[in-house]
Design an enzyme around this catalytic site. Structure first.
Site, short mmCIF file in Angstrom:
data_model
loop_
_atom_site.label_atom_id
_atom_site.label_comp_id
_atom_site.label_asym_id
_atom_site.label_seq_id
_atom_site.Cartn_x
_atom_site.Cartn_y
_atom_site.Cartn_z
N ARG A 229 20.65 34.90 23.52
CA ARG A 229 20.42 33.40 23.14
C ARG A 229 21.71 32.81 22.88
O ARG A 229 22.75 33.57 22.81
CB ARG A 229 19.47 33.26 21.75
CG ARG A 229 20.20 33.95 20.55
CD ARG A 229 19.38 33.82 19.37
NE ARG A 229 20.18 34.12 18.22
CZ ARG A 229 19.78 33.85 16.76
NH1 ARG A 229 18.51 33.90 16.61
NH2 ARG A 229 20.70 34.00 15.89
N GLY A 230 21.89 31.48 22.67
CA GLY A 230 23.16 30.92 22.09
C GLY A 230 24.09 31.02 23.10
O GLY A 230 23.97 30.96 24.09
N ASP A 273 21.14 48.39 20.08
CA ASP A 273 21.97 47.86 18.84
C ASP A 273 23.19 48.42 19.08
O ASP A 273 23.39 49.47 19.13
CB ASP A 273 21.29 48.34 17.62
CG ASP A 273 22.01 47.97 16.45
OD1 ASP A 273 23.37 47.78 16.69
OD2 ASP A 273 21.67 48.16 15.27
N LYS A 306 28.87 35.24 1.94
CA LYS A 306 29.10 35.50 0.52
C LYS A 306 30.53 35.45 -0.03
O LYS A 306 31.46 36.00 0.80
CB LYS A 306 28.51 36.72 -0.11
CG LYS A 306 26.93 37.04 -0.12
CD LYS A 306 26.25 36.05 -1.25
CE LYS A 306 24.91 36.44 -1.02
NZ LYS A 306 23.94 35.24 -2.09
N ALA A 309 33.40 38.28 -4.30
CA ALA A 309 32.77 38.83 -5.73
C ALA A 309 31.35 39.15 -5.70
O ALA A 309 30.70 39.77 -6.31
CB ALA A 309 33.35 37.86 -6.64
N ASN A 310 30.71 38.24 -4.73
CA ASN A 310 29.05 38.37 -4.57
C ASN A 310 28.85 39.03 -3.34
O ASN A 310 27.69 39.47 -3.08
CB ASN A 310 28.40 37.20 -4.52
CG ASN A 310 28.72 36.16 -5.78
OD1 ASN A 310 28.65 36.88 -7.00
ND2 ASN A 310 29.02 35.04 -5.69
N TYR A 364 33.27 38.18 7.93
CA TYR A 364 33.37 37.50 9.17
C TYR A 364 34.87 37.08 9.59
O TYR A 364 35.40 37.45 10.83
CB TYR A 364 32.49 36.33 9.24
CG TYR A 364 32.43 35.78 10.53
CD1 TYR A 364 31.57 36.04 11.55
CD2 TYR A 364 33.23 34.40 10.93
CE1 TYR A 364 31.43 35.41 12.66
CE2 TYR A 364 33.05 33.81 12.05
CZ TYR A 364 32.03 34.43 13.04
OH TYR A 364 31.79 33.90 14.18
N LYS A 368 36.92 38.76 12.87
CA LYS A 368 37.29 38.05 14.02
C LYS A 368 38.80 37.95 14.11
O LYS A 368 39.43 37.75 15.42
CB LYS A 368 36.56 36.34 13.78
CG LYS A 368 35.17 36.67 14.06
CD LYS A 368 34.90 37.00 15.19
CE LYS A 368 33.23 36.74 15.33
NZ LYS A 368 32.68 37.39 16.74
P1 NAD Z 1 23.71 33.90 17.84
O1 NAD Z 1 23.47 34.70 16.56
O2 NAD Z 1 22.78 32.79 18.17
O3 NAD Z 1 23.67 35.18 18.78
C1 NAD Z 1 24.20 36.39 18.87
C2 NAD Z 1 23.30 37.38 19.54
O4 NAD Z 1 23.95 38.65 19.28
C3 NAD Z 1 22.03 37.26 19.21
O5 NAD Z 1 21.24 37.38 20.25
C4 NAD Z 1 21.58 38.85 18.36
O6 NAD Z 1 20.46 39.43 18.45
C5 NAD Z 1 22.82 39.55 18.93
N1 NAD Z 1 23.33 40.51 18.32
C6 NAD Z 1 23.40 40.65 16.98
N2 NAD Z 1 23.84 42.20 16.47
C7 NAD Z 1 23.74 42.76 17.45
C8 NAD Z 1 23.53 44.17 17.54
N3 NAD Z 1 23.94 45.01 16.24
N4 NAD Z 1 23.36 44.60 18.83
C9 NAD Z 1 23.20 43.94 19.84
N5 NAD Z 1 23.22 42.30 19.84
C10 NAD Z 1 23.27 42.20 18.74
O7 NAD Z 1 25.16 33.37 17.72
P2 NAD Z 1 26.14 32.45 18.55
O8 NAD Z 1 26.15 31.47 17.84
O9 NAD Z 1 25.56 32.73 19.92
O10 NAD Z 1 27.49 33.45 18.65
C11 NAD Z 1 27.94 34.22 19.69
C12 NAD Z 1 29.25 34.65 19.09
O11 NAD Z 1 30.15 33.81 19.12
C13 NAD Z 1 29.31 35.70 17.85
O12 NAD Z 1 30.27 36.55 18.02
C14 NAD Z 1 29.91 34.47 17.02
O13 NAD Z 1 30.63 35.15 15.72
C15 NAD Z 1 30.77 33.89 17.85
N6 NAD Z 1 31.08 32.43 17.43
C16 NAD Z 1 30.09 31.39 17.12
C17 NAD Z 1 30.34 30.20 16.88
C18 NAD Z 1 29.37 28.98 16.74
O14 NAD Z 1 29.70 28.02 16.29
N7 NAD Z 1 28.23 29.25 16.88
C19 NAD Z 1 31.57 30.02 16.33
C20 NAD Z 1 32.62 30.87 16.59
C21 NAD Z 1 32.33 32.18 16.91
#
Ligand code: NAD
Length: 460
Positions: A229-230, A273, A306, A309-310, A364, A368
């Site tokens: 996704r995404g 995973d 978070k 501290a939390n 995070y 990154k």
């Molecule tokens: P999302 O949550 O929609 O998708 C992340 C995908 O990674 C999901 O399909 C999830 O199941 C998979 N995933 C998570 N943990 C996993 C694991 N342990 N093993 C295998 N798969 C795993 O996120 P997104 O918004 O599409 O983000 C994708 C990347 O872009 C991420 O690295 C995120 O940090 C980075 N990012 C996103 C944005 C944004 O605005 N959306 C901005 C900066 C960076």
């Protein structure tokens, strides 16, 4: 994934009301579609400063496009071949070669070029400045002049952003002129719609020519983690569009979504995973069976926000493991098992928050920023250079995905406007940048972290 208020603002009535209130209404960005005839079409004005060294390399590329070219007098004088030029009233792109500047005061030539022509740039137009890496210059004055081009291009990006136009600097190392091709195409094309104010560094490397720019990844195998996704699904889709066979990885909870994406793209799903101890070997085995990876995209990522501290230790450690350490373990396994082919590409997904930091995201942002450190270091590896493997990262800003849709409405509306283009990006914008890194013609592009953020106002 726009919301109702945002749709209203972007309607024609909404635009009038917002305009009357003095609120910036974003220009709709032109994006690439596969039926487009070539990487660039429209009128392009090319200018050059004294002793510009990239005129021929640039013209060689542009002759392959649908550009109608106009050359300034200095530029025409420096071109070794006669070029047919057509002066236009408005330009889709302004390109300036400042590679010959050896003193800051010589930048007056760049000033004159942009002062005379910037009003002629069309909406969604492109500004490209060409220079040399300042640290390779022979004198401190030349280094200053070359670094000055960066301030110029970033500021131009801020001046043209409200019209949906972008500006970038490409620095080309001496001897790497033949490698300019893919970077110039990328920044001039609609594929770079949401990238602005960036510096792309081109270095020497054995470059494979791309036979078909519409299918530059034909015959290539691409690994994409988090592909269901995404942004990950968009990366898989874009790499497949460009001809690659995608091996998509995701967790078991996403099995059916991953299966749908992979079956649409004729890709291969791998359920894993990425943090599990057997994941690297499982992924390597799937890639070896498919013919070895040419492109590796470490996209899977999570947020567990978070304030420190939390924050629990568990939130801290799982974020660092998924976003950073797991990708390193997989890379090590792919390199040691021979699952990554020579001439390949390793691509990390960082974030603007990894550059600028973010309240409530210490875990995070640390992960990154770590991605960028890893890319910087790996790109200097002699072993990878000898195998012609490149290492780069994208740093997305506000991208319209499930992750950002979860942000409260008004914070979201505000957040997506905090950049020169006054809007959020789309997953495809990140994916296009990754496809550019993965292109065999981009072997000269390594050690770059390109921000896909519409020139976010935050971050270095
Ligand atoms: P999302 O949550 O929609 O998708 C992340 C995908 O990674 C999901 O399909 C999830 O199941 C998979 N995933 C998570 N943990 C996993 C694991 N342990 N093993 C295998 N798969 C795993 O996120 P997104 O918004 O599409 O983000 C994708 C990347 O872009 C991420 O690295 C995120 O940090 C980075 N990012 C996103 C944005 C944004 O605005 N959306 C901005 C900066 C960076």
């Amino acid at each position: 994934m726009s919301d109702k208020i945002e749709n209203l603002i972007n309607s024609s009535v909404g635009k009038k009301i917002m305009g009357a209130l003095g609120v910036t209404v974003p220009t709709e960005l032109l994006r690439y579609h596969a039926q487009q005839p070539n990487f660039f079409s429209g009128a392009l004005l090319f200018g050059a400063g004294n002793n510009a060294q990239l005129v021929d390399a640039t013209l060689r590329n542009l002759q392959d496009s649908d550009a109608s070219l106009a050359l300034t007098t200095e530029c025409a004088a420096q071109a070794s071949a006669a070029v047919e030029t057509t002066v236009a009233e408005r330009y889709q792109a302004l390109v300036f070669d400042g590679s010959g500047f050896t003193d800051g005061l010589q930048l007056i030539q760049a000033y004159r070029f942009f002062n005379a022509n910037i009003r002629k740039l069309r909406p969604s137009g492109r500004i490209v400045i060409l220079g040399r890496p300042h640290m390779n210059c022979a004198t401190p004055e030349a280094a200053a002049a070359q670094r000055a081009l960066e301030g110029l291009s970033r500021s131009l990006a801020k001046e043209v952003g409200s019209k949906g136009a972008t500006a970038q600097l490409i620095t080309v190392a001496e001897g790497a002129e033949a490698n300019l091709d893919s970077s110039l195409r990328f920044v001039l094309s609609p594929k770079s719609a949401y990238i602005s104010g960036q510096v792309i560094k081109v270095r020497s490397a054995a470059v494979n020519k791309t036979a078909d720019w519409h299918k530059p990844l034909a015959g290539k195998i691409a690994l994409v983690t988090g592909a269901s996704r995404g942004i990950g699904a968009a990366i898989a889709e874009t790499l497949a569009r460009d001809g690659a066979t995608v091996v998509g990885v995701d967790v078991v909870q996403m099995e059916s979504e991953l299966a749908k994406v992979m079956s649409r793209l004729n890709g291969l799903p791998v359920i894993a995973d990425i943090t599990s101890s057997d994941a690297p070997a499982k992924i390597a085995a799937a890639l070896i069976k498919a013919g070895g990876a040419d492109i590796v995209v470490h996209n899977a990522g999570v947020t567990r926000d978070k304030t420190i501290a939390n924050m629990s230790e568990q939130f801290w450690q799982m974020t660092l493991d998924i976003n950073l350490a797991a990708a390193q373990r997989i890379t090590n396994e792919l390199l040691s098992s021979g699952a990554l082919n020579d001439g390949g590409s390793i691509i990390g997904v960082s974030s603007m928050n990894g550059i600028g930091g973010q309240r409530g995201q210490t875990n995070y942002a640390a992960s990154k920023a770590g991605v960028i450190g890893y890319v910087d270091f790996m790109a200097k590896s002699d072993e990878l250079a000898a195998r012609n493997i490149t290492v780069n990262a994208v740093a997305p800003g506000f991208i319209e995905t499930a992750m950002t849709a979860a942000i409260p409405l008004f914070t979201r509306m505000f957040g997506r406007r905090l950049n020169s283009l006054s809007q959020g990006g789309l997953p495809v914008d990140v994916a296009e940048t990754i496809a550019f890194f993965g292109n065999p013609a981009s072997r000269g592009v390594s050690g770059n972290t390109v921000r896909v953020c519409g020139q976010s106002w935050f971050g270095a």
